[in-house]
Design a protein around this motif. Structure first.
Motif, PDB file in Angstrom:
ATOM      1  N   ALA A  82      -4.349  23.604 -18.309  1.00  0.00           N
ATOM      2  CA  ALA A  82      -4.168  24.395 -16.776  1.00  0.00           C
ATOM      3  C   ALA A  82      -4.801  23.862 -15.951  1.00  0.00           C
ATOM      4  N   ALA A  83      -6.217  23.640 -16.344  1.00  0.00           N
ATOM      5  CA  ALA A  83      -7.330  23.143 -15.169  1.00  0.00           C
ATOM      6  C   ALA A  83      -7.009  21.827 -14.734  1.00  0.00           C
ATOM      7  N   ILE A  84      -6.385  20.803 -15.887  1.00  0.00           N
ATOM      8  CA  ILE A  84      -6.217  19.516 -15.584  1.00  0.00           C
ATOM      9  C   ILE A  84      -5.099  19.433 -14.583  1.00  0.00           C
ATOM     10  N   ALA A  85      -3.884  20.012 -15.168  1.00  0.00           N
ATOM     11  CA  ALA A  85      -2.657  20.099 -14.488  1.00  0.00           C
ATOM     12  C   ALA A  85      -2.928  20.463 -12.899  1.00  0.00           C
ATOM     13  N   GLN A  86      -3.657  21.711 -12.781  1.00  0.00           N
ATOM     14  CA  GLN A  86      -3.915  21.912 -11.415  1.00  0.00           C
ATOM     15  C   GLN A  86      -4.535  20.821 -10.318  1.00  0.00           C
ATOM     16  N   GLU A  87      -5.379  20.234 -11.216  1.00  0.00           N
ATOM     17  CA  GLU A  87      -6.144  19.193 -10.580  1.00  0.00           C
ATOM     18  C   GLU A  87      -5.376  18.235 -10.080  1.00  0.00           C
ATOM     19  N   LYS A  88      -4.504  17.593 -11.130  1.00  0.00           N
ATOM     20  CA  LYS A  88      -3.514  16.484 -10.847  1.00  0.00           C
ATOM     21  C   LYS A  88      -2.490  16.568  -9.536  1.00  0.00           C
ATOM     22  N   LEU A  89      -2.191  17.999  -9.605  1.00  0.00           N
ATOM     23  CA  LEU A  89      -1.146  18.268  -8.735  1.00  0.00           C
ATOM     24  C   LEU A  89      -2.065  18.628  -7.182  1.00  0.00           C
ATOM     25  N   GLY A  90      -3.042  18.904  -7.418  1.00  0.00           N
ATOM     26  CA  GLY A  90      -4.100  18.887  -6.144  1.00  0.00           C
ATOM     27  C   GLY A  90      -4.226  17.427  -5.699  1.00  0.00           C
ATOM     28  N   HIS A  91      -4.284  16.473  -6.677  1.00  0.00           N
ATOM     29  CA  HIS A  91      -4.503  15.063  -6.040  1.00  0.00           C
ATOM     30  C   HIS A  91      -3.129  14.734  -5.562  1.00  0.00           C
ATOM     31  N   ALA A  92      -1.871  14.917  -6.294  1.00  0.00           N
ATOM     32  CA  ALA A  92      -0.818  14.563  -5.452  1.00  0.00           C
ATOM     33  C   ALA A  92      -0.691  15.367  -4.113  1.00  0.00           C
ATOM     34  N   ARG A  93      -1.016  16.482  -3.924  1.00  0.00           N
ATOM     35  CA  ARG A  93      -0.836  16.991  -2.630  1.00  0.00           C
ATOM     36  C   ARG A  93      -1.753  16.241  -1.627  1.00  0.00           C
ATOM     37  N   ALA A  94      -3.065  15.780  -2.041  1.00  0.00           N
ATOM     38  CA  ALA A  94      -4.077  15.129  -1.221  1.00  0.00           C
ATOM     39  C   ALA A  94      -3.331  13.752  -0.796  1.00  0.00           C
TER      40      ALA A  94
ATOM     41  N   LEU B 111       0.862  -1.372   0.163  1.00  0.00           N
ATOM     42  CA  LEU B 111       0.090   0.032  -0.121  1.00  0.00           C
ATOM     43  C   LEU B 111       0.775   1.283  -0.063  1.00  0.00           C
ATOM     44  N   VAL B 112       1.925   1.260   0.849  1.00  0.00           N
ATOM     45  CA  VAL B 112       2.968   2.436   0.962  1.00  0.00           C
ATOM     46  C   VAL B 112       3.380   2.516  -0.617  1.00  0.00           C
ATOM     47  N   ASN B 113       3.945   1.487  -1.148  1.00  0.00           N
ATOM     48  CA  ASN B 113       4.202   1.558  -2.692  1.00  0.00           C
ATOM     49  C   ASN B 113       3.263   1.984  -3.729  1.00  0.00           C
ATOM     50  N   LEU B 114       2.243   1.662  -3.458  1.00  0.00           N
ATOM     51  CA  LEU B 114       0.870   2.066  -4.457  1.00  0.00           C
ATOM     52  C   LEU B 114       0.522   3.457  -4.296  1.00  0.00           C
ATOM     53  N   ILE B 115       0.595   3.837  -2.994  1.00  0.00           N
ATOM     54  CA  ILE B 115       0.407   5.536  -2.640  1.00  0.00           C
ATOM     55  C   ILE B 115       1.279   6.379  -3.387  1.00  0.00           C
ATOM     56  N   ALA B 116       2.551   5.718  -3.213  1.00  0.00           N
ATOM     57  CA  ALA B 116       3.669   6.417  -3.914  1.00  0.00           C
ATOM     58  C   ALA B 116       3.621   6.633  -5.307  1.00  0.00           C
ATOM     59  N   VAL B 117       3.502   5.600  -5.832  1.00  0.00           N
ATOM     60  CA  VAL B 117       3.313   5.564  -7.545  1.00  0.00           C
ATOM     61  C   VAL B 117       2.185   6.286  -7.871  1.00  0.00           C
ATOM     62  N   LEU B 118       0.902   6.180  -7.299  1.00  0.00           N
ATOM     63  CA  LEU B 118      -0.044   7.088  -7.526  1.00  0.00           C
ATOM     64  C   LEU B 118       0.005   8.374  -7.457  1.00  0.00           C
ATOM     65  N   ALA B 119       0.798   8.887  -6.122  1.00  0.00           N
ATOM     66  CA  ALA B 119       0.930  10.421  -5.990  1.00  0.00           C
ATOM     67  C   ALA B 119       1.863  11.077  -6.943  1.00  0.00           C
ATOM     68  N   ASP B 120       3.169  10.093  -7.261  1.00  0.00           N
ATOM     69  CA  ASP B 120       4.035  10.596  -8.099  1.00  0.00           C
ATOM     70  C   ASP B 120       3.694  10.578  -9.583  1.00  0.00           C
ATOM     71  N   GLY B 121       2.723   9.625  -9.990  1.00  0.00           N
ATOM     72  CA  GLY B 121       2.110   9.755 -11.039  1.00  0.00           C
ATOM     73  C   GLY B 121       1.257  10.932 -11.277  1.00  0.00           C
TER      74      GLY B 121
ATOM     75  N   VAL C 281       7.457  13.652   0.442  1.00  0.00           N
ATOM     76  CA  VAL C 281       6.727  14.294  -0.416  1.00  0.00           C
ATOM     77  C   VAL C 281       7.404  15.090  -1.691  1.00  0.00           C
ATOM     78  N   LEU C 282       6.895  15.300  -2.845  1.00  0.00           N
ATOM     79  CA  LEU C 282       7.791  15.942  -3.717  1.00  0.00           C
ATOM     80  C   LEU C 282       7.115  17.443  -3.873  1.00  0.00           C
ATOM     81  N   GLU C 283       7.720  18.271  -3.702  1.00  0.00           N
ATOM     82  CA  GLU C 283       7.263  19.746  -3.894  1.00  0.00           C
ATOM     83  C   GLU C 283       8.103  19.996  -5.234  1.00  0.00           C
ATOM     84  N   ARG C 284       9.316  19.691  -5.248  1.00  0.00           N
ATOM     85  CA  ARG C 284      10.063  19.914  -6.480  1.00  0.00           C
ATOM     86  C   ARG C 284      10.663  18.636  -7.157  1.00  0.00           C
ATOM     87  N   GLU C 285      10.883  18.646  -8.374  1.00  0.00           N
ATOM     88  CA  GLU C 285      11.259  17.341  -8.772  1.00  0.00           C
ATOM     89  C   GLU C 285      12.706  16.515  -8.345  1.00  0.00           C
TER      90      GLU C 285
END
Length: 276
Positions: free
Chosen positions: A62-74, A27-37, A90-94
């Motif tokens: 722009a809208a979808i990018a903001q949404e995706k980055l919001g998903h990662a943040r969540a 689960l840790v691995n999967l959450i990391a994969v989804l968040a980084d993705g 957590v990734l804030e920068r690459e």
């Protein structure tokens, strides 16, 4: 395969109480994969908000990018809630972390619009399938976050088909997108993991994941293959006689890194574990 979101279990657990270490690591691995993705998907799409072929598409990027980055943040805070040592940060920068858990096509900025369209057509739907498989988790904390993400993913589901049709409307577009599909699709088919992968098996036993590897892969092909075939693209898949399962031959598991869920060096076929 139904597209409806499974209702949360009445016995949903409010906190993580996973006794199976293999399921917890997976689960840790999967959450990391989804968040980084989601992070890298959003970042690559955002880079085209000014370079898209039209103003409308630029706004959509722009809208979808903001949404995706919001998903990662969540998603990243879920890693801190899981009782696992040295979970990916957590990734804030690459450059915040040496190891990235995303497919290889997201490693660098997209050099052309055809790469953007391929990401919408092939990468986004793969992430969506796994989010749906997690939406009915017995653990309420991730399920609540992921159900919100699933709803947002559905709002954008029709965009990929329109982008594909627009790109292939002219002959150069067909050739360009075909090259991207040839490049990306094999990795996305591997992304769901080999049949019987121990980590995914542990997640299904623990009522965290609602689909096994092959069910997720078949669900994915149900969504992405028909519109691409209708657009005149060649795919290395075909329906079994009588409308059965999709057949795709032998996948390139020798190129597969099971930890980072991607093609690359240090392949660990069949492994779902975690590390920083």
């Amino acid at each position: 395969m139904s597209d409806s979101i499974p209702a949360p279990s009445r016995g949903a657990l409010p906190a993580f109480a996973i006794e199976d270490d293999r399921a917890l690591a997976a689960l840790v691995n999967l959450i990391a994969v989804l968040a980084d993705g989601e992070y890298f998907y959003g970042k690559r799409i955002s880079e085209w908000s000014m370079g898209a072929p039209s103003l409308e598409l630029g706004v959509a990027c722009a809208a979808i990018a903001q949404e995706k980055l919001g998903h990662a943040r969540a998603l990243y805070p879920l890693l801190e809630e899981l009782p696992w040592p040295n979970a990916p940060g957590v990734l804030e920068r690459e450059g915040d972390r040496a190891r990235h858990y995303c497919v290889s096509c997201l490693d660098a900025p997209f050099p052309g619009w055809d790469h953007v369209v391929a990401a919408f057509a092939l990468v986004g739907p793969a992430q969506a399938v796994v989010f749906e498989a997690l939406a009915a988790s017995a653990y309420e904390a991730p399920a609540r976050t992921i159900r919100r993400i699933v709803e947002e993913e559905r709002l954008n589901a029709g965009l990929a088909g329109g982008l594909v049709r627009d790109l292939v409307a002219a002959p150069p577009g067909v050739a360009l997108l075909q090259a991207r599909v040839d490049e990306v699709l094999p990795e996305m088919l591997c992304w769901f993991g080999p049949r019987g992968e121990p980590g995914v098996e542990a997640l299904t036993r623990a009522r965290i994941l609602a689909m096994d590897n092959e069910t997720m892969r078949q669900t994915y092909l149900d969504r992405v293959a028909p519109p691409l075939l209708d657009a005149g693209l060649r795919l290395p898949v075909r329906r079994a006689a009588g409308g059965g399962a999709w057949e795709y031959g032998e996948l390139p598991w020798n190129r597969w890194n099971g930890l980072q869920r991607r093609f690359g060096p240090s392949a660990t076929t069949g492994q779902t574990t975690t590390g920083a």
